[in-house]
Write a protein that holds these residues in place. Structure first.
Motif, PDB file in Angstrom:
ATOM      1  N   MET A  69      -5.398 -28.053  54.625  1.00 33.96           N
ATOM      2  CA  MET A  69      -6.414 -29.107  54.620  1.00 33.96           C
ATOM      3  C   MET A  69      -7.128 -29.222  55.969  1.00 33.96           C
ATOM      4  O   MET A  69      -8.275 -29.649  56.018  1.00 33.96           O
ATOM      5  CB  MET A  69      -5.802 -30.446  54.209  1.00 33.96           C
ATOM      6  CG  MET A  69      -5.284 -30.458  52.775  1.00 33.96           C
ATOM      7  SD  MET A  69      -6.420 -29.735  51.557  1.00 33.96           S
ATOM      8  CE  MET A  69      -7.789 -30.880  51.643  1.00 33.96           C
ATOM      9  N   GLN A  70      -6.487 -28.819  57.058  1.00 31.61           N
ATOM     10  CA  GLN A  70      -7.169 -28.813  58.359  1.00 31.61           C
ATOM     11  C   GLN A  70      -8.337 -27.835  58.352  1.00 31.61           C
ATOM     12  O   GLN A  70      -9.349 -28.056  59.002  1.00 31.61           O
ATOM     13  CB  GLN A  70      -6.198 -28.425  59.474  1.00 31.61           C
ATOM     14  CG  GLN A  70      -5.269 -29.525  59.882  1.00 31.61           C
ATOM     15  CD  GLN A  70      -4.286 -29.056  60.950  1.00 31.61           C
ATOM     16  OE1 GLN A  70      -4.144 -27.871  61.217  1.00 31.61           O
ATOM     17  NE2 GLN A  70      -3.599 -30.010  61.557  1.00 31.61           N
ATOM     18  N   ASN A  71      -8.179 -26.752  57.615  1.00 30.23           N
ATOM     19  CA  ASN A  71      -9.211 -25.718  57.569  1.00 30.23           C
ATOM     20  C   ASN A  71     -10.166 -25.877  56.391  1.00 30.23           C
ATOM     21  O   ASN A  71     -11.059 -25.068  56.209  1.00 30.23           O
ATOM     22  CB  ASN A  71      -8.549 -24.332  57.487  1.00 30.23           C
ATOM     23  CG  ASN A  71      -7.664 -24.069  58.683  1.00 30.23           C
ATOM     24  OD1 ASN A  71      -7.975 -24.477  59.794  1.00 30.23           O
ATOM     25  ND2 ASN A  71      -6.539 -23.410  58.450  1.00 30.23           N
ATOM     26  N   TYR A  72      -9.952 -26.903  55.591  1.00 30.16           N
ATOM     27  CA  TYR A  72     -10.733 -27.095  54.369  1.00 30.16           C
ATOM     28  C   TYR A  72     -12.094 -27.686  54.702  1.00 30.16           C
ATOM     29  O   TYR A  72     -12.191 -28.628  55.495  1.00 30.16           O
ATOM     30  CB  TYR A  72      -9.965 -28.040  53.437  1.00 30.16           C
ATOM     31  CG  TYR A  72     -10.364 -27.951  51.988  1.00 30.16           C
ATOM     32  CD1 TYR A  72      -9.906 -26.916  51.189  1.00 30.16           C
ATOM     33  CD2 TYR A  72     -11.179 -28.913  51.416  1.00 30.16           C
ATOM     34  CE1 TYR A  72     -10.247 -26.839  49.852  1.00 30.16           C
ATOM     35  CE2 TYR A  72     -11.531 -28.847  50.082  1.00 30.16           C
ATOM     36  CZ  TYR A  72     -11.058 -27.805  49.305  1.00 30.16           C
ATOM     37  OH  TYR A  72     -11.402 -27.731  47.987  1.00 30.16           O
ATOM     38  N   GLN A  73     -13.126 -27.154  54.115  1.00 25.64           N
ATOM     39  CA  GLN A  73     -14.473 -27.676  54.337  1.00 25.64           C
ATOM     40  C   GLN A  73     -14.622 -29.033  53.657  1.00 25.64           C
ATOM     41  O   GLN A  73     -14.113 -29.250  52.568  1.00 25.64           O
ATOM     42  CB  GLN A  73     -15.522 -26.710  53.766  1.00 25.64           C
ATOM     43  CG  GLN A  73     -15.559 -25.374  54.463  1.00 25.64           C
ATOM     44  CD  GLN A  73     -15.994 -25.506  55.915  1.00 25.64           C
ATOM     45  OE1 GLN A  73     -16.869 -26.293  56.232  1.00 25.64           O
ATOM     46  NE2 GLN A  73     -15.355 -24.758  56.796  1.00 25.64           N
ATOM     47  N   SER A  74     -15.326 -29.923  54.292  1.00 30.63           N
ATOM     48  CA  SER A  74     -15.587 -31.234  53.708  1.00 30.63           C
ATOM     49  C   SER A  74     -16.429 -31.074  52.444  1.00 30.63           C
ATOM     50  O   SER A  74     -17.338 -30.258  52.386  1.00 30.63           O
ATOM     51  CB  SER A  74     -16.320 -32.109  54.718  1.00 30.63           C
ATOM     52  OG  SER A  74     -16.475 -33.394  54.218  1.00 30.63           O
ATOM     53  N   ILE A  75     -16.090 -31.868  51.450  1.00 30.77           N
ATOM     54  CA  ILE A  75     -16.785 -31.796  50.169  1.00 30.77           C
ATOM     55  C   ILE A  75     -17.982 -32.747  50.187  1.00 30.77           C
ATOM     56  O   ILE A  75     -17.905 -33.843  50.726  1.00 30.77           O
ATOM     57  CB  ILE A  75     -15.824 -32.194  49.026  1.00 30.77           C
ATOM     58  CG1 ILE A  75     -14.628 -31.238  48.992  1.00 30.77           C
ATOM     59  CG2 ILE A  75     -16.515 -32.223  47.685  1.00 30.77           C
ATOM     60  CD1 ILE A  75     -14.988 -29.804  48.738  1.00 30.77           C
TER      61      ILE A  75
END
Length: 200
Positions: A69-75
């Motif tokens: 989740m740290q590397n997850y792009q904001s939706i």
């Protein structure tokens, strides 16, 4: 969100099978005793346990989820969510958890989610949820819903509500402070185990 057990009034009902539609529920052994640890306590008719042998697995799973989740792009705000969709939700301590959407508020700015690995439900802002990455769906939910077999409030029945000042809460917490052994007596609608706790 603390992983200590505690009294809490809100509860999923036994007919809420859709919460495990996409993320399967971990199973207790129906024949042999299970070594468990109390995770989250609401009352004797609803509490959640971990299988003791899965505690380290859950810790590692959470580390991997946080890293992802740290590397997850904001939706973007255009993401459409639906009821019972598996998501990742950030709690009020900024920790990400797997969750299932239970409901939305009227203007869809808040979502009621059920944290499948903890057994709690919480209302959170819709900006704090993301679609659940596919690699985190297959692992069964760590929180296993249970209730004590044939135990109900004094002068009540199975549908009776437990009072918050009932002395059974303190006694339950005292006896269940550590690991315990439980035997499954029944499985209610594939969503909640009726168990007997073996106290050493």
């Amino acid at each position: 969100m603390t992983e200590q057990y505690q009294i809490h009034q809100t509860s999923l009902q036994n007919n809420d099978m859709p919460v495990h539609k996409f993320i399967p529920m971990e199973k207790l052994d129906l024949i042999q005793s299970n070594q468990v640890r109390i995770l989250y306590y609401q009352n004797p008719s609803r509490f959640y346990v971990y299988l003791r042998q899965k505690i380290n697995t859950h810790a590692q799973f959470q580390v991997e989820l946080q890293r992802t989740m740290q590397n997850y792009q904001s939706i973007t705000s255009s993401t459409q969510y639906v009821r019972y969709q598996p998501v990742v939700a950030q709690d009020n301590h900024a920790i990400w958890h797997r969750a299932t959407i239970l409901d939305f508020n009227s203007n869809r700015t808040e979502v009621c989610v059920y944290f499948v690995d903890v057994g709690q439900q919480e209302n959170i802002s819709i900006i704090n949820i993301r679609p659940l990455p596919q690699e985190f769906i297959r692992q069964p939910a760590f929180a296993i819903p249970c209730r004590l077999y044939q135990i109900c409030p004094l002068n009540g029945n199975e549908q009776s509500i437990w009072k918050l000042d009932d002395p059974v809460h303190d006694e339950f917490n005292r006896l269940m402070a550590n690991n315990a052994s439980c035997k499954v007596c029944d499985l209610k609608e594939k969503i909640c185990y009726d168990v007997e706790i073996e106290i050493p």
